[in-house]
Design a protein around this motif. Structure first.
Motif, PDB file in Angstrom:
ATOM      1  N   HIS A  78       1.843  -2.782  17.753  1.00 31.06           N
ATOM      2  CA  HIS A  78       2.472  -4.101  17.837  1.00 31.06           C
ATOM      3  C   HIS A  78       3.374  -4.347  16.633  1.00 31.06           C
ATOM      4  N   LEU A  79       2.917  -3.989  15.445  1.00 34.29           N
ATOM      5  CA  LEU A  79       3.735  -4.193  14.246  1.00 34.29           C
ATOM      6  C   LEU A  79       5.001  -3.347  14.287  1.00 34.29           C
ATOM      7  N   LEU A  80       4.880  -2.092  14.734  1.00 40.13           N
ATOM      8  CA  LEU A  80       6.067  -1.241  14.852  1.00 40.13           C
ATOM      9  C   LEU A  80       7.037  -1.791  15.888  1.00 40.13           C
ATOM     10  N   ASP A  81       6.510  -2.337  16.958  1.00 36.85           N
ATOM     11  CA  ASP A  81       7.357  -2.916  18.004  1.00 36.85           C
ATOM     12  C   ASP A  81       8.135  -4.109  17.460  1.00 36.85           C
ATOM     13  N   VAL A  82       7.456  -4.973  16.686  1.00 36.54           N
ATOM     14  CA  VAL A  82       8.127  -6.126  16.079  1.00 36.54           C
ATOM     15  C   VAL A  82       9.244  -5.659  15.151  1.00 36.54           C
ATOM     16  N   SER A  83       8.938  -4.717  14.261  1.00 38.95           N
ATOM     17  CA  SER A  83       9.929  -4.246  13.298  1.00 38.95           C
ATOM     18  C   SER A  83      11.094  -3.539  13.975  1.00 38.95           C
ATOM     19  N   ALA A  84      10.809  -2.721  14.987  1.00 34.77           N
ATOM     20  CA  ALA A  84      11.873  -1.976  15.669  1.00 34.77           C
ATOM     21  C   ALA A  84      12.861  -2.900  16.355  1.00 34.77           C
ATOM     22  N   ASN A  85      12.390  -4.023  16.883  1.00 32.83           N
ATOM     23  CA  ASN A  85      13.260  -4.921  17.622  1.00 32.83           C
ATOM     24  C   ASN A  85      14.131  -5.785  16.728  1.00 32.83           C
ATOM     25  N   VAL A  86      13.752  -5.963  15.457  1.00 33.25           N
ATOM     26  CA  VAL A  86      14.578  -6.774  14.567  1.00 33.25           C
ATOM     27  C   VAL A  86      15.374  -5.919  13.582  1.00 33.25           C
TER      28      VAL A  86
ATOM     29  N   HIS B  99      -9.360  -2.152  -1.387  1.00 26.63           N
ATOM     30  CA  HIS B  99      -8.818  -2.243  -0.035  1.00 26.63           C
ATOM     31  C   HIS B  99      -8.005  -0.987   0.274  1.00 26.63           C
ATOM     32  N   ALA B 100      -7.908  -0.714   1.547  1.00 27.70           N
ATOM     33  CA  ALA B 100      -7.013   0.339   2.039  1.00 27.70           C
ATOM     34  C   ALA B 100      -6.272  -0.228   3.235  1.00 27.70           C
ATOM     35  N   GLY B 101      -5.194   0.409   3.612  1.00 32.87           N
ATOM     36  CA  GLY B 101      -4.479  -0.137   4.748  1.00 32.87           C
ATOM     37  C   GLY B 101      -3.223   0.602   5.095  1.00 32.87           C
ATOM     38  N   ILE B 102      -2.421  -0.072   5.922  1.00 33.09           N
ATOM     39  CA  ILE B 102      -1.181   0.482   6.456  1.00 33.09           C
ATOM     40  C   ILE B 102      -0.069  -0.522   6.195  1.00 33.09           C
ATOM     41  N   GLU B 103       1.101  -0.016   5.873  1.00 34.78           N
ATOM     42  CA  GLU B 103       2.249  -0.842   5.528  1.00 34.78           C
ATOM     43  C   GLU B 103       3.410  -0.484   6.443  1.00 34.78           C
ATOM     44  N   VAL B 104       4.041  -1.501   7.044  1.00 36.80           N
ATOM     45  CA  VAL B 104       5.211  -1.308   7.898  1.00 36.80           C
ATOM     46  C   VAL B 104       6.386  -2.034   7.252  1.00 36.80           C
ATOM     47  N   ILE B 105       7.483  -1.302   7.008  1.00 37.22           N
ATOM     48  CA  ILE B 105       8.631  -1.844   6.281  1.00 37.22           C
ATOM     49  C   ILE B 105       9.866  -1.751   7.179  1.00 37.22           C
ATOM     50  N   ASP B 106      10.603  -2.861   7.286  1.00 36.95           N
ATOM     51  CA  ASP B 106      11.833  -2.852   8.084  1.00 36.95           C
ATOM     52  C   ASP B 106      12.944  -3.552   7.315  1.00 36.95           C
TER      53      ASP B 106
END
Length: 405
Positions: A305-313, A330-337
């Motif tokens: 879902h996060l990749l879909d949001v970033s790809a569309n904008v 903490h650990a996690g994942i980061e999506v940058i656009d």
């Protein structure tokens, strides 16, 4: 479409079985169909009709292919199924198999097999099995057994002085169960009523767009059909998101935590190098493993879902980068656009269930507010949170923060 066949209907005329093979298929509880290359038609049983959204058992190839394509559009990947069709085209006298995994918070996986009915392979028997049914039944049995033991222990511990309280609790439980059943039936009915007509929209618009029945008299009709198919796909995805978010908000999604390597999860995403035309996917993963307690299927859904949001904008010619990180606590994942920047108020509204904003990220494509709020809800099921902030040089950074244990 006037309706979908249900168990117990007696079919006559063209829909009635015409030989022994079709009689066996009609009586089966699993989804089965027989395709005939000579008559270019297919015969479906009730379960297969419900699966693809058909109101008739006997269909011509064009209508059958359109409905099947509508179902395939909801799959996470159709590579296995497409390979199955290609193998069958080259060798109709052998059995072939494929797997179709559907999108959703609780994904369903179907195994599909085909085998010849006659020596020449003109007629093919197709069997579609829902591989998630047995595992769900086993989990339901364990859950029922645990509930039965709890109720038994509670009844033994009660005294006559608590009988009124027991009766009140039983009455409340019955009301809650009835409400839960009504809610489940409503969600199932809503899903069917919305998705079934969309299957036909997607299937038939693809038939027109690809000119499967011959060239269009007016070339513009082909472009119109492509637009209808694209809009239908967007609408279907939005319906799936809304139904998924409703399930999360009503507590119907069960998280099964187990050690999950975030690097392995990102590498396992079934994505093309181009998320959409002009927007490529870049990964930045550290060496080693980053393991957190999580449900891999639900975490994968949130990241998609996060990749879909970033790809569309994201603007054309840019990249969407996905990273993993470990801060110790903490650990996690980061999506940058490199898309438009959201204000604090817009971020808050977008993360609210069925929220809305006035920014580009909310209106430039499918599932902006819903996509972000659904991802946030899925992460919160793990005890984590979603943090969204602007980048210094433009665009947004979305961080999935998960507890280490």
């Amino acid at each position: 479409m006037t309706g979908v066949l249900t168990d117990g209907q007696v079919e006559t005329g063209a829909d009635a079985p015409q030989d022994a093979a079709e009689t066996v298929v009609a009586a089966a509880s699993e989804a089965m169909l027989i395709t005939d290359g000579e008559t270019r038609s297919g015969f479906l049983n009730n379960a297969a009709c419900r699966l693809i959204g058909s109101d008739r058992r006997r269909l011509g190839f064009v209508r059958l292919i359109a409905l099947v394509n509508g179902m395939v559009q909801r799959a996470a990947s159709d590579r296995s199924f497409r390979s199955h069709i290609e193998l069958l085209g080259n060798d109709r006298q052998s059995a072939h198999a494929s797997v179709l995994r559907m999108r959703g918070v609780t994904p369903r996986s179907f195994s599909i097999t085909s085998q010849p009915v006659d020596p020449q392979g003109r007629r093919q028997l197709w069997i579609v099995r829902d591989e998630t049914v047995l595992s769900r039944q086993a989990m339901d049995c364990r859950s029922c057994a645990g509930e039965a033991r709890s109720i038994h222990d509670a009844l033994l511990a009660r005294t006559r002085a608590l009988s009124e309280a027991r009766d009140l609790a039983d009455a409340s439980r019955m009301v809650a169960e009835q409400a839960s059943r009504a809610k489940s039936e409503f969600m199932a009915h809503l899903s069917h009523e919305l998705r079934t007509p969309l299957n036909a929209v997607l299937g038939f618009s693809e038939v027109i767009a690809r000119e499967l029945l011959g060239p269009a008299a007016v070339p513009a009709y082909v472009d119109y059909a492509r637009s209808i198919h694209e809009s239908g796909s967007t609408l279907l995805g939005l319906i799936d998101d809304i139904l998924d978010l409703s399930q999360v908000e009503t507590g119907r999604v069960q998280v099964r935590l187990r050690p999950t390597d975030l690097n392995e999860l990102v590498n396992g995403l079934d994505l093309d190098e181009d998320l959409r035309p002009g927007v490529r996917l870049a990964t930045d993963l550290p060496q080693g493993r980053i393991v957190v307690p999580g449900d891999p299927d639900i975490l994968t859904r949130a990241v998609l879902h996060l990749l879909d949001v970033s790809a569309n904008v994201a603007p054309a010619g840019s990249a969407v980068t996905i990273r993993t990180f470990d801060t110790g606590t903490h650990a996690g994942i980061e999506v940058i656009d490199a898309g438009s920047v959201m204000s604090a108020v817009e971020i808050e509204n977008a993360l609210a269930a069925f929220g809305d904003t006035d920014s580009q990220i909310a209106r430039s494509g499918r599932g902006r507010g819903v996509g972000l709020s659904l991802a946030d809800a899925l992460i919160r099921l793990h005890g984590g949170r979603l943090v969204i902030a602007p980048r210094g040089n433009g665009g947004m950074v979305t961080r999935v923060l998960l507890p280490r244990g």
